[in-house]
Design a protein around this motif. Sequence first.
Motif, PDB file in Angstrom:
ATOM      1  N   LEU A  80       0.856  -1.194   0.000  1.00  0.00           N
ATOM      2  CA  LEU A  80       0.000   0.000   0.000  1.00  0.00           C
ATOM      3  C   LEU A  80       0.890   1.241   0.000  1.00  0.00           C
ATOM      4  O   LEU A  80       0.904   2.036   0.939  1.00  0.00           O
ATOM      5  CB  LEU A  80      -0.927  -0.025   1.213  1.00  0.00           C
ATOM      6  CG  LEU A  80      -1.716  -1.331   1.432  1.00  0.00           C
ATOM      7  CD1 LEU A  80      -2.560  -1.241   2.686  1.00  0.00           C
ATOM      8  CD2 LEU A  80      -2.563  -1.674   0.224  1.00  0.00           C
ATOM      9  N   THR A  85      -4.049   3.740  -2.915  1.00  0.00           N
ATOM     10  CA  THR A  85      -4.119   2.292  -2.723  1.00  0.00           C
ATOM     11  C   THR A  85      -4.496   1.954  -1.291  1.00  0.00           C
ATOM     12  O   THR A  85      -5.288   1.044  -1.041  1.00  0.00           O
ATOM     13  CB  THR A  85      -2.769   1.651  -3.077  1.00  0.00           C
ATOM     14  OG1 THR A  85      -2.387   2.050  -4.393  1.00  0.00           O
ATOM     15  CG2 THR A  85      -2.851   0.147  -3.029  1.00  0.00           C
ATOM     16  N   ASP A 674      -1.485  -7.799  -7.707  1.00  0.00           N
ATOM     17  CA  ASP A 674      -2.761  -7.107  -7.532  1.00  0.00           C
ATOM     18  C   ASP A 674      -3.641  -7.344  -8.750  1.00  0.00           C
ATOM     19  O   ASP A 674      -3.155  -7.538  -9.859  1.00  0.00           O
ATOM     20  CB  ASP A 674      -2.526  -5.613  -7.324  1.00  0.00           C
ATOM     21  CG  ASP A 674      -3.775  -4.915  -6.804  1.00  0.00           C
ATOM     22  OD1 ASP A 674      -4.550  -5.557  -6.070  1.00  0.00           O
ATOM     23  OD2 ASP A 674      -3.975  -3.731  -7.122  1.00  0.00           O
TER      24      ASP A 674
END
Length: 706
Positions: A80, A85, A674
Motif C-alpha cells: 500500500l 491504494t 494485484d
Amino acid sequence: MKKPLNRAILAANAVIAGFTLQSTPLLAAESTAGFSEEITITAIRADRKSRGATGLDMDAFDTPQSLSIIDADTIEAFGLKDINTLLAMTPGVNVDRSETNRTYYNARGFDITSMHIDGIGMPFGTLVVGDLDTFLYERVEVIKGSNGLITGLGNPSGTVNYVRKRPTNEFMGHTNVSVGTYGHRRAEVDISTPLTESGSWATRLVGVYAESDSWVDLNENDRALGSVIVDGQLTDTLTLSAGYTRQDYDSDGVLWGALPVIYNDGTQADYPVSTSTSMDWTHWNTSRDEAFVELGWQLSDDWRLTATGMHNVYKENSELFYIYSNTGLDPDTGLGLLSYPGKYDDNRKERILDANLQGSFEAWGQEHSVNLGVSTARSASEAFAHSALTGFQPMPAFPGWTGTEVARPTFDAPYLAAHQDIDLNRVYGSVRLAVTENLNLILGFNAVDYTNEGVSYGVSTNSDEDGSSPYVGVTWELVDGLNAYASYSDIYQPQYVLGEDIQSLGSAEGKSYEIGLKKSFDSSLLSLALFRTEQSNLQEFKEYGDGDGIDDTDYSDDFTYAIYRGVDVESEGIEIEFSGNITDTLSLQAGATHLNMKDQQGEDARTFIPRNTVKMLLSWQPMERLTTGASLRWQDDIYYESGFGRIKQDSYTVLGLHGFYEVVEDLTLALNVDNLTNEKYFNSVKYEQAWYAAPRTATLSARWQF
C-alpha cells in the motif's frame, strides 16, 4: 463577529499559561522523582499516542466513533505504497480517481475534507493532486463520522490522519528495492539512530525514489521524497521535535478529464484499458515542502503542554489537454470531440500554530481526562493561468489517437486567475468524565472563526463566518471487553465554489449520529456501528459556463466557471469491522459497509458512490520464515446520469496475493500481485468521463534489515 472569538482565544491562552505557572512548584518538588534527561524523551518515544476522534488519549476500543488504523507493517506487506491504494483498502472509505492525477475520497456518502499530519491540519480541500507516498508514516488513521473536535470544519464523513515516523530509542534501519510491471522501479531507506549516548537526542531519516510507466498510453510517473526528524531533551521536562519533508511527484502524458465513455445515442463505450485522450507534451508536476517544530513541556506526571508550528508550501505546474463535445461522440464515426488545452501554475502556503494541554485528574473517586487547545491557521494560495493561443480544433476519430494529434500549443504570458487568503482561528476542548468505572461521558466543543478573501476568474469568493460544534459521546462497558457507545456532533464546511447565480454557494452544514458496539479480544477488536449523517447545501456540480445561460458552440466562454448547486442529502448505514489476530499465525483486517443516501426529493443521491462495499486484508504465517496473504475489495454497481444517458459500472471484485520469505537473517524477498483476475472496471464514475483501473500487476522486492 470576530471580536468575541479573539477574546476567547486570548482568554484560553491566559488559562493555559496560568495553569503552567501554577504547576511550576509541583515540578520543583517532583523533578528528581519523575523526570530525568534519560527518562522523559525515551518514554514519550515509546508511548506516542494519537489525539484520535475526540482529541483525548483514547484507544479505538474506548472511542465512541468508528476508527480504522493501517500500520506500517500492513502497508509494507500488502504494497500500500500510496494513499490511493491504502484508502481503497480501508473499510468505509471510497476512492474516486476521476483523472490520473486528481483524486477524491469519501466516507458515509460525503467527501473527506480533512487530511491531517499528527492530528494537525487545515480542512480546506476535497481534492488531492498527485500520488502521496505512505512510506513516511508509521500508520494512517481514518476516523469516520464527524470531525468537529479535530478541526471544527468539514463534512460529517471522516478525517485521514497521517502519523509520522519518528526517531526510536534504539538504532534501526532497513532498505528495500523493488521492480515490477510497467517498468516499476523503487528504492526505499529508513534509518533511525540515537545522537547521544544517553538516547536523549535521536534522528530519523526516510527516503524514497520511484519511477514507472503506466498501463495508460503515454503516462509516466516519477516520485522522490525525503524526510528528516530530530527530537530530544532540552531540560528535564522540556522536549523538542523538529522535522522537514520534501515530496516531488512528476507525471507525463496525463489525463485532464478522462475518456468519453458515453456515445450520443446513449450507449456506453468500451475501450482497451490503455486508452488515453492525452497528448505527448502534457505534464502535471507537484511538490510539497512540510516543516514542523513541536515543543513539549511535561508539567507533571499527568499533564503535558504541547506547542506545534507547521509551515507547508505546495506548488503545482501543468500543461494539460482536455476533450469535450457539443454534439456528443458519434458511435459510427468516432467524431464529435473538440480540444481544449491549458497551462497552470498554482502555489499555496499554509501556516498552523497550535497549543494543546492534555492531562488527567481524580475526582469523585474516578480518573478523568481533559484536552484544551487554541490554534490559528492561515492559507494563502494563487492560481496562474496561461491562455492557449493555439491548439483548439476538432479531433479525429476516437479511439486510436497516438498523442501527436495536437502539437504543443503556444501559451500566452500568465495571469492571476484566482487567489484565496484563508484565516482560521479556533478554541477547542474535550473532557472524558468517568461517571462510574464502566460508564464514560465525553463532552466537547469547538469554536471557530473563519475568513476567506478571494477571487476566482473575476468573481469574489469572500466569506466570513463564526460557528461552533458541540460533541457528545458516551461509552458503557456492558461486560468485560464489550463497549456500547453513542456520539453526536454537528459541523459546517465552507465551500469555495460558485452557485447558479455566479455568487459564492456558501457553507454546507452537517450533523452526525452514531451508535455501536465494540468487542475487544486479547489482540483484536470487533466493532459494529449504525450511523446517520445529514448535510444541507452540499455542493453538486451542475455545468461549466459563463453565467449567461447560453450553450455556446465554441470554447470561448463556456469554461469560464464551474457552476454548482446546493442540495440537501441524508445518509444512513451500518459498518462492521474486525482488526487483529484470529490465531497465532492468522491475522485479519476486514470490514463491510452498507449505505443508503437520499436527496430532498427522496431520490437516490450521489449514485457514483457504492452502497455496499467489502474490504479484506488477510495474512497467514505457516512457518517462521514464510508469510502469505490475500486482499479482497468488492463493491456493488454505481452509475452517473450524463446528458446523453446513464454511465454504469457493474459490481466488481479485485483480488490480490502477497508472500514474503526470509532467505537469510535480515534479508527478505517479497512478491505482490494485484488484480489477480484482471478485472476491468472504471476508477470512478463521479463525472461523465471515466478511465480504467490498473489490470493485473506484479511487484518483486528485496528488503534488508540492518
